[in-house]
Write an enzyme that holds these catalytic residues in place. Structure first.
Site, PDB file in Angstrom:
ATOM      1  N   ASN A  60      -4.330  12.320   1.364  1.00 57.77           N
ATOM      2  CA  ASN A  60      -5.761  12.630   1.217  1.00 57.77           C
ATOM      3  C   ASN A  60      -6.133  13.885   1.997  1.00 57.77           C
ATOM      4  O   ASN A  60      -6.858  14.761   1.503  1.00 57.77           O
ATOM      5  CB  ASN A  60      -6.607  11.459   1.694  1.00 57.77           C
ATOM      6  CG  ASN A  60      -7.107  10.589   0.550  1.00 57.77           C
ATOM      7  OD1 ASN A  60      -7.139  11.030  -0.598  1.00 57.77           O
ATOM      8  ND2 ASN A  60      -7.488   9.367   0.856  1.00 57.77           N
ATOM      9  N   GLU A  85      -6.119   1.853  -0.161  1.00 55.82           N
ATOM     10  CA  GLU A  85      -4.864   2.113  -0.880  1.00 55.82           C
ATOM     11  C   GLU A  85      -4.010   0.856  -0.990  1.00 55.82           C
ATOM     12  O   GLU A  85      -2.832   0.924  -1.348  1.00 55.82           O
ATOM     13  CB  GLU A  85      -4.062   3.207  -0.180  1.00 55.82           C
ATOM     14  CG  GLU A  85      -3.465   2.844   1.154  1.00 55.82           C
ATOM     15  CD  GLU A  85      -4.388   3.100   2.338  1.00 55.82           C
ATOM     16  OE1 GLU A  85      -3.874   3.324   3.440  1.00 55.82           O
ATOM     17  OE2 GLU A  85      -5.619   3.080   2.143  1.00 55.82           O
ATOM     18  N   HIS A 123      -9.444  14.222  -1.540  1.00 60.93           N
ATOM     19  CA  HIS A 123      -9.727  12.865  -2.005  1.00 60.93           C
ATOM     20  C   HIS A 123      -9.640  12.737  -3.522  1.00 60.93           C
ATOM     21  O   HIS A 123      -9.343  11.651  -4.041  1.00 60.93           O
ATOM     22  CB  HIS A 123     -11.101  12.411  -1.506  1.00 60.93           C
ATOM     23  CG  HIS A 123     -11.126  12.119  -0.045  1.00 60.93           C
ATOM     24  ND1 HIS A 123     -10.704  10.924   0.491  1.00 60.93           N
ATOM     25  CD2 HIS A 123     -11.490  12.897   1.011  1.00 60.93           C
ATOM     26  CE1 HIS A 123     -10.822  10.953   1.811  1.00 60.93           C
ATOM     27  NE2 HIS A 123     -11.302  12.145   2.154  1.00 60.93           N
ATOM     28  N   ASP A 162       0.833  -1.199   0.000  1.00 62.48           N
ATOM     29  CA  ASP A 162       0.000   0.000   0.000  1.00 62.48           C
ATOM     30  C   ASP A 162       0.870   1.252   0.000  1.00 62.48           C
ATOM     31  O   ASP A 162       2.090   1.193   0.203  1.00 62.48           O
ATOM     32  CB  ASP A 162      -1.050  -0.009   1.116  1.00 62.48           C
ATOM     33  CG  ASP A 162      -0.480   0.138   2.506  1.00 62.48           C
ATOM     34  OD1 ASP A 162       0.706   0.509   2.633  1.00 62.48           O
ATOM     35  OD2 ASP A 162      -1.217  -0.106   3.474  1.00 62.48           O
ATOM     36  N   ASP A 169      -7.627   9.834  -5.239  1.00 63.64           N
ATOM     37  CA  ASP A 169      -8.199   8.908  -6.227  1.00 63.64           C
ATOM     38  C   ASP A 169      -7.356   8.868  -7.497  1.00 63.64           C
ATOM     39  O   ASP A 169      -7.135   7.795  -8.075  1.00 63.64           O
ATOM     40  CB  ASP A 169      -9.634   9.324  -6.571  1.00 63.64           C
ATOM     41  CG  ASP A 169     -10.612   9.016  -5.451  1.00 63.64           C
ATOM     42  OD1 ASP A 169     -10.216   8.313  -4.493  1.00 63.64           O
ATOM     43  OD2 ASP A 169     -11.764   9.469  -5.530  1.00 63.64           O
TER      44      ASP A 169
END
Length: 335
Positions: A218, A253, A223, A210, A227
């Site tokens: 974030n 993630e 966000h 991750d 993304d």
């Protein structure tokens, strides 16, 4: 070929039996295999094939009666026979191939003389061809043409149905955000690969990874940027896999890679290469607003049968290794 066939109960019965045998089958491979087998039996032809065409790519989908001779044929939209059908959407009905313009462009054995090519049309586009041939001159009649014409229509309906089914299947196994495989597909594939590894005594490795400090990214950038980063990472991993590897968005993630026929040592080497390349990569989503900001990942590795031989323990070992990579400072590979 000239006269219009009357209602032939034998032909109609054969058509009904073929359509009935296909039923509501949704797998295109099975539909075409079944179709060539039934046509071959009904017409008693020398060979029967279904060729599918999609995005200018030509694929021999199913065949019977040709043997090794058809394996040497390189199908393309430039083959005169296929090119003619694509441009005209018309059938080809030939009583003597030796006297036709298509003599050298037909996949046939030495005994082939008569042939019919019937286009399969889906939404006004030629998506395939039904091909049959026989060794005698002028063997086929308008009844054969009528028979194939109806079956071509049935295949076109089946192709539409199968395409819709494939789209639905893709939706169930692809992650909406990144476009790579999702957790559902991961569970299916890992179970399958573990079974193969056990059956054939093969190596298998799992990488769980991750993005380091993703929550801070974030919180700081929003966000939408987060993304975008996930999409970038997902596509980067997908494009940099070996042919035998598969990448998945496991959740949030976290990403996973299943490495088939890969032992523990080679999995660690592969994971280290991914970690290094990503640490040096510029992520466009971040670079535009914070130039030079490095993005790193941590990776946990587990291997079959070295660390575990079952589904849950194999995942747990990789997850635990990932946790240790995080606790040891991140941007690490731990196995």
């Amino acid at each position: 070929m000239g006269e219009k066939p009357g209602v032939d109960l034998k032909i109609l019965k054969a058509i009904f039996n073929i359509i009935n045998s296909i039923g509501s089958e949704l797998e295109l491979d099975k539909i075409c295999d079944l179709m060539v087998e039934k046509i071959y039996q009904q017409v008693n032809c020398n060979g029967c094939a279904i060729i599918l065409i999609n995005d200018n790519k030509v694929k021999l989908q199913s065949e019977i009666g040709f043997g090794e001779s058809i394996e040497e044929v390189e199908f393309s939209t430039e083959m005169p026979l296929i090119k003619y059908i694509l441009s005209t959407k018309n059938k080809i009905f030939i009583g003597d191939i030796e006297k036709s313009n298509f003599k050298y462009s037909i996949p046939r054995g030495d005994l082939t003389t008569s042939m019919i090519c019937m286009p399969i049309i889906v939404k006004d586009q030629v998506r395939g061809i039904i091909y049959i041939d026989l060794k005698h001159v002028n063997t086929f009649s308008s009844k054969h043409e009528y028979f194939l014409n109806i079956l071509a229509h049935e295949i076109s309906v089946a192709i539409e149905r199968a395409m819709a089914y494939e789209r639905i299947k893709i939706l169930t196994i692809k992650d909406d955000l990144t476009g790579i495989y999702n957790r559902r597909k991961f569970d299916q594939d890992l179970n399958e690969e573990i079974n193969k590894a056990m059956r054939y005594a093969r190596n298998l490795s799992l990488l769980m990874m991750d993005i380091d400090y993703f929550k801070k990214i974030n919180d700081k950038y929003g966000h939408q940027i987060g993304d975008s980063m996930l999409r970038e990472l997902g596509m980067f991993l997908y494009k940099n896999m070996r042919n035998t590897d598969k990448v998945y968005r496991y959740g949030g993630e976290e990403f996973a890679i299943i490495c088939t026929e890969t032992d523990r040592d080679n999995a660690i080497i592969f994971a280290e290469r991914i970690r290094k390349v990503i640490s040096e990569k510029e992520f466009i989503s971040i670079e535009n607003i914070d130039p030079g900001r490095a993005i790193t990942i941590s990776i946990g590795v587990s291997s079959f049968p070295f660390n575990a031989t079952k589904f849950d323990p194999l995942i747990k070992y990789a997850d635990d290794a990932l946790y240790r990579a995080k606790s040891q400072g991140r941007n690490k590979v731990v196995a």
